[in-house]
Write a protein that holds these residues in place. Structure first.
Motif, PDB file in Angstrom:
ATOM      1  N   HIS A 401      21.425 -46.485 -34.103  1.00  0.00           N
ATOM      2  CA  HIS A 401      22.166 -47.625 -33.562  1.00  0.00           C
ATOM      3  C   HIS A 401      22.705 -47.309 -32.173  1.00  0.00           C
ATOM      4  O   HIS A 401      22.995 -46.156 -31.853  1.00  0.00           O
ATOM      5  CB  HIS A 401      23.341 -48.002 -34.474  1.00  0.00           C
ATOM      6  N   THR A 402      22.869 -48.360 -31.387  1.00  0.00           N
ATOM      7  CA  THR A 402      23.468 -48.215 -30.067  1.00  0.00           C
ATOM      8  C   THR A 402      24.437 -49.357 -29.832  1.00  0.00           C
ATOM      9  O   THR A 402      24.391 -50.381 -30.523  1.00  0.00           O
ATOM     10  CB  THR A 402      22.383 -48.199 -28.971  1.00  0.00           C
ATOM     11  N   ALA A 403      25.331 -49.176 -28.838  1.00  0.00           N
ATOM     12  CA  ALA A 403      26.363 -50.183 -28.593  1.00  0.00           C
ATOM     13  C   ALA A 403      25.774 -51.450 -27.977  1.00  0.00           C
ATOM     14  O   ALA A 403      26.225 -52.554 -28.257  1.00  0.00           O
ATOM     15  CB  ALA A 403      27.442 -49.605 -27.679  1.00  0.00           C
ATOM     16  N   ALA A 442      24.084 -49.017 -43.190  1.00  0.00           N
ATOM     17  CA  ALA A 442      23.766 -48.977 -41.773  1.00  0.00           C
ATOM     18  C   ALA A 442      24.995 -48.668 -40.928  1.00  0.00           C
ATOM     19  O   ALA A 442      26.105 -49.101 -41.232  1.00  0.00           O
ATOM     20  CB  ALA A 442      23.163 -50.314 -41.351  1.00  0.00           C
ATOM     21  N   THR A 443      24.782 -47.919 -39.883  1.00  0.00           N
ATOM     22  CA  THR A 443      25.845 -47.611 -38.936  1.00  0.00           C
ATOM     23  C   THR A 443      26.138 -48.839 -38.087  1.00  0.00           C
ATOM     24  O   THR A 443      25.239 -49.598 -37.756  1.00  0.00           O
ATOM     25  CB  THR A 443      25.401 -46.461 -38.010  1.00  0.00           C
ATOM     26  N   ALA A 444      27.396 -49.005 -37.707  1.00  0.00           N
ATOM     27  CA  ALA A 444      27.773 -50.088 -36.813  1.00  0.00           C
ATOM     28  C   ALA A 444      28.539 -49.509 -35.640  1.00  0.00           C
ATOM     29  O   ALA A 444      29.396 -48.647 -35.820  1.00  0.00           O
ATOM     30  CB  ALA A 444      28.642 -51.117 -37.546  1.00  0.00           C
ATOM     31  N   ILE A 445      28.223 -49.948 -34.417  1.00  0.00           N
ATOM     32  CA  ILE A 445      28.891 -49.449 -33.216  1.00  0.00           C
ATOM     33  C   ILE A 445      29.507 -50.631 -32.475  1.00  0.00           C
ATOM     34  O   ILE A 445      28.807 -51.379 -31.792  1.00  0.00           O
ATOM     35  CB  ILE A 445      27.914 -48.714 -32.284  1.00  0.00           C
ATOM     36  N   GLY A 447      31.238 -50.886 -29.754  1.00  0.00           N
ATOM     37  CA  GLY A 447      31.603 -50.694 -28.371  1.00  0.00           C
ATOM     38  C   GLY A 447      32.586 -49.582 -28.106  1.00  0.00           C
ATOM     39  O   GLY A 447      33.017 -49.402 -26.976  1.00  0.00           O
ATOM     40  N   GLY A 448      32.992 -48.821 -29.070  1.00  0.00           N
ATOM     41  CA  GLY A 448      33.898 -47.716 -28.810  1.00  0.00           C
ATOM     42  C   GLY A 448      33.990 -46.744 -29.956  1.00  0.00           C
ATOM     43  O   GLY A 448      34.395 -45.599 -29.779  1.00  0.00           O
ATOM     44  N   ILE A 449      33.584 -47.202 -31.145  1.00  0.00           N
ATOM     45  CA  ILE A 449      33.612 -46.353 -32.327  1.00  0.00           C
ATOM     46  C   ILE A 449      32.310 -46.504 -33.106  1.00  0.00           C
ATOM     47  O   ILE A 449      31.631 -47.518 -33.014  1.00  0.00           O
ATOM     48  CB  ILE A 449      34.811 -46.671 -33.255  1.00  0.00           C
ATOM     49  N   VAL A 450      31.993 -45.455 -33.853  1.00  0.00           N
ATOM     50  CA  VAL A 450      30.858 -45.466 -34.765  1.00  0.00           C
ATOM     51  C   VAL A 450      31.414 -45.579 -36.177  1.00  0.00           C
ATOM     52  O   VAL A 450      32.224 -44.747 -36.586  1.00  0.00           O
ATOM     53  CB  VAL A 450      30.023 -44.180 -34.644  1.00  0.00           C
ATOM     54  N   VAL A 451      31.011 -46.612 -36.905  1.00  0.00           N
ATOM     55  CA  VAL A 451      31.498 -46.827 -38.274  1.00  0.00           C
ATOM     56  C   VAL A 451      30.371 -46.506 -39.244  1.00  0.00           C
ATOM     57  O   VAL A 451      29.256 -47.010 -39.109  1.00  0.00           O
ATOM     58  CB  VAL A 451      31.980 -48.270 -38.488  1.00  0.00           C
ATOM     59  N   ASP A 479      26.919 -51.831 -49.127  1.00  0.00           N
ATOM     60  CA  ASP A 479      25.489 -52.077 -48.992  1.00  0.00           C
ATOM     61  C   ASP A 479      25.138 -52.614 -47.611  1.00  0.00           C
ATOM     62  O   ASP A 479      24.060 -52.319 -47.083  1.00  0.00           O
ATOM     63  CB  ASP A 479      25.014 -53.076 -50.052  1.00  0.00           C
ATOM     64  N   VAL A 480      26.011 -53.419 -47.027  1.00  0.00           N
ATOM     65  CA  VAL A 480      25.779 -54.012 -45.711  1.00  0.00           C
ATOM     66  C   VAL A 480      27.034 -53.832 -44.875  1.00  0.00           C
ATOM     67  O   VAL A 480      28.143 -54.096 -45.343  1.00  0.00           O
ATOM     68  CB  VAL A 480      25.417 -55.513 -45.816  1.00  0.00           C
ATOM     69  N   LEU A 481      26.830 -53.387 -43.637  1.00  0.00           N
ATOM     70  CA  LEU A 481      27.947 -53.111 -42.729  1.00  0.00           C
ATOM     71  C   LEU A 481      27.646 -53.732 -41.384  1.00  0.00           C
ATOM     72  O   LEU A 481      26.550 -53.558 -40.842  1.00  0.00           O
ATOM     73  CB  LEU A 481      28.139 -51.600 -42.586  1.00  0.00           C
ATOM     74  N   ALA A 482      28.600 -54.482 -40.824  1.00  0.00           N
ATOM     75  CA  ALA A 482      28.382 -55.151 -39.539  1.00  0.00           C
ATOM     76  C   ALA A 482      29.695 -55.229 -38.780  1.00  0.00           C
ATOM     77  O   ALA A 482      30.783 -55.167 -39.380  1.00  0.00           O
ATOM     78  CB  ALA A 482      27.811 -56.553 -39.752  1.00  0.00           C
TER      79      ALA A 482
END
Length: 621
Positions: A401-403, A442-445, A447-451, A479-482
């Protein structure tokens, strides 16, 4: 081969003399693939071939599955090669249809099914693409075919590159046709020599040799009996175990040619092939409509052999590039593929072979990333040149993932729970940190943190610059992260049916409610969170989690902003985010036999990719 310097100064095929008067029109295009014919690639890492491989002792010179080589000529042209090792029909059916048909006719079905193949796929810094196909047999290593350039070759019989028990002093020769119907014939004589270095590149740097290297001096002549044309390549090549050819020098019709391996090989990405296409939220409005669904045939177009029908098995979720191309991972051949979509056809632009089975694909700026069963993250530029690879400590099941589409860094989360941020230009590690449990969703970014979600039912937020923990909270098995940076909201859909809204800054709970069915996806727009499960599509207020509207569920949720797309069992629907009103609905083809369906926005079209290889597109009108 005892000289420590090139036979002649290095030069590229482009420096070769023009064809003699009266030569056929295709002759200028023979030069580049001809020179490359015996200048196949070497590796960044040395791995010996398994002892049960065919090819005899010469098999030890064949590069390993998924390895990469960089060769450089005197004019600075870099050639990046990826190596594929395959068995049976897979190797033959990766070739253009003309080549495949010739192999079937010559080898027969039974031999083809037992064949062992080595394929070297090359991309130059000039954007040229060529592929050489070799077969390992009891005779040794034989060149079968070459394609990708304005002229291709099919050798009958195979051009013997290395005999099975090659030793210094051995001499061998071949003759036959290089194109069907004796349009082009070949004769070749070769002698093996002891490889006594040092061997140097054009800048005088020594090419490191490993134990057991051997030199081969070859004279290869191609002739066209019908028009009296002939051309001759005289060259010396150094082969090393597990690396293939590492150095070459010689002449093509009297003009100096040669290449040398670069180790290590740091490459810069090629310039983007086109501008970024318009984003869905910037184009799709309440007046938008979709055209009828259009099945897309998969095609590979070779400049010489012409178009061939392609096929695939697409189990990995596809993605799209910033310039509006479709990215898939094809289980048939384990290649990452980039397709240009046209009227009724998806044409393959390029394919990469990272090695092993592809687990996930992602598009980051102008790069395409693939994660593999070999625990590697592999990066390609917009032309398909393999730039770098990075070894993870465990499988990377989650697509990197990217910002934003132009970010200089990408977050990679291994199954082990190790979170690593890589520099997209070089693949170098900016920081790496373990969250203390296996990663899950899934990873979520934002704009300043990686969740990141983990198997201990936690969500952990890490600073994208330093890797320091910003916050952590118990959320359940996610199961789903956004994330919606605009509203500062992290949304998690859990295995138990909970929908949780958290503050981006500190992880504090903003709201909690429930959904029914199996979680599929989340989209955002105008202060509303749209949640998709297989049973329901439900819109919640981003502030308080109150239900705004409901509709049937589906298999994919696409887009964001004013309008979203929902792929349902029998149709594709456009809905307004504010009230869920249907503004357009188009039928899907009859339900495919495939086991899985994935959808992606490519440009502003909705593209449906089935695991059985079928592709359908709805273009925004």
């Amino acid at each position: 081969m005892t000289s420590g310097t090139p036979v002649a100064p290095f030069a590229s095929a482009a420096d070769a003399a023009p064809p003699r008067r009266g030569a056929p029109a295709w002759v200028p295009w023979v030069v580049t693939p001809l020179v490359a014919l015996l200048l196949s690639a070497s590796l960044d890492a040395v791995d010996l071939v398994a002892p049960d491989a065919l090819g005899g002792a010469s098999a030890r010179f064949v590069p390993s599955e998924g390895q990469r080589t960089v060769m450089v000529a005197a004019d600075g042209v870099e050639t990046v090669t990826e190596h594929t090792r395959s068995l049976g029909v897979e190797g033959a059916f990766a070739a253009p249809l003309t080549v495949t048909s010739a192999l079937l006719e010559r080898l027969g079905d039974e031999t083809l099914r037992r064949a062992q193949w080595w394929k070297a796929s090359r991309v130059s810094s000039m954007g040229e693409r060529f592929t050489d196909l070799y077969r390992l047999s009891d005779a040794g290593i034989g060149q079968v075919a070459s394609w990708g350039g304005p002229v291709g070759f099919v050798f009958e019989p195979e051009l013997l590159v290395l005999p099975a028990s090659v030793q210094p002093g051995d001499t061998w020769s071949d003759s036959g046709t290089a194109l069907a119907g004796e349009v082009l014939t070949y004769t070749a004589t070769s002698t093996a020599r002891a490889a006594k270095g040092p061997f140097t590149d054009v800048e005088g740097r020594e090419i490191p040799l490993t134990g057991g290297c051997i030199g081969v001096e070859t004279t290869l002549r191609l002739e066209s009996p019908a028009d009296g044309f002939s051309t001759e390549l005289v060259e010396a090549v150094v082969w090393c175990p597990g690396r293939g050819p590492v150095w070459s020098s010689g002449t093509l019709d009297g003009q100096a040619v040669g290449q040398a391996e670069v180790r290590p090989a740091a490459l810069q990405a090629a310039d983007a092939v086109s501008a970024t296409v318009a984003a869905w939220p910037d184009v799709v409005t309440s007046t938008s409509r979709l055209g009828d669904g259009q099945p897309l045939e998969l095609a590979i177009v070779d400049p010489f052999f012409g178009p061939s029908e392609a096929s695939g098995q697409f189990w990995v979720a596809p993605t799209s590039t910033v310039d509006g191309r479709l990215v898939t991972a094809n289980d048939r051949g384990d290649d990452v593929q980039v397709w240009s979509l046209g009227d009724g056809v998806a044409t393959l632009d390029w394919a990469g072979h990272p090695g092993g089975t592809i687990v996930a694909v992602a598009a980051v700026g102008d790069l395409v990333l693939a994660t593999t069963s070999q625990r590697q993250v592999v990066a390609y530029d917009s032309t398909g040149r393999r730039l770098w690879s990075w070894p993870a400590d465990e499988l990377v099941l989650i697509a990197p993932h990217t910002a934003d589409v132009r970010a200089a860094e990408v977050a990679v989360v291994a199954r082990s729970g190790t979170v690593t941020v890589l520099d997209t230009a070089t693949g170098s590690v900016q920081w790496s940190r373990s969250i203390g449990a296996d990663a899950r969703a899934a990873t979520a970014i934002p704009g300043g943190i990686v969740v990141v979600a983990d198997e201990r039912e936690r969500l952990t937020a890490l600073d994208v610059t330093t890797g320091e923990q910003v916050w952590r909270t118990d959320a359940g098995l996610v199961d789903v992260l956004a994330v919606d940076p605009g509203s500062g909201l992290v949304v998690a859909m859990t295995e138990s049916g909970d929908l949780i809204g958290l503050e981006v800054d500190d992880g504090a709970e903003r709201f909690s409610t429930v959904f029914t069915g199996i979680a599929v996806d989340v989209a955002f727009g105008a202060g509303i969170v749209v949640v998709l499960s297989d049973e329901r599509t439900v819109a919640f207020g981003a502030i308080d989690g109150s239900v705004r509207w409901r509709s049937p569920g589906g298999v994919s949720l696409l887009g964001s902003g004013e309008v979203i797309g929902v792929v349902q069992r029998g149709s594709v629907v456009l809905r307004t985010v504010s009230d869920g009103a249907v503004i357009d609905e188009r039928a899907r083809e009859s339900e495919p036999v495939s086991s899985s369906t994935a959808a992606v926005v490519v440009g502003t079209a909705i593209v449906l990719v089935e695991s059985d290889g079928s592709v359908q597109r709805w273009v925004l009108e």
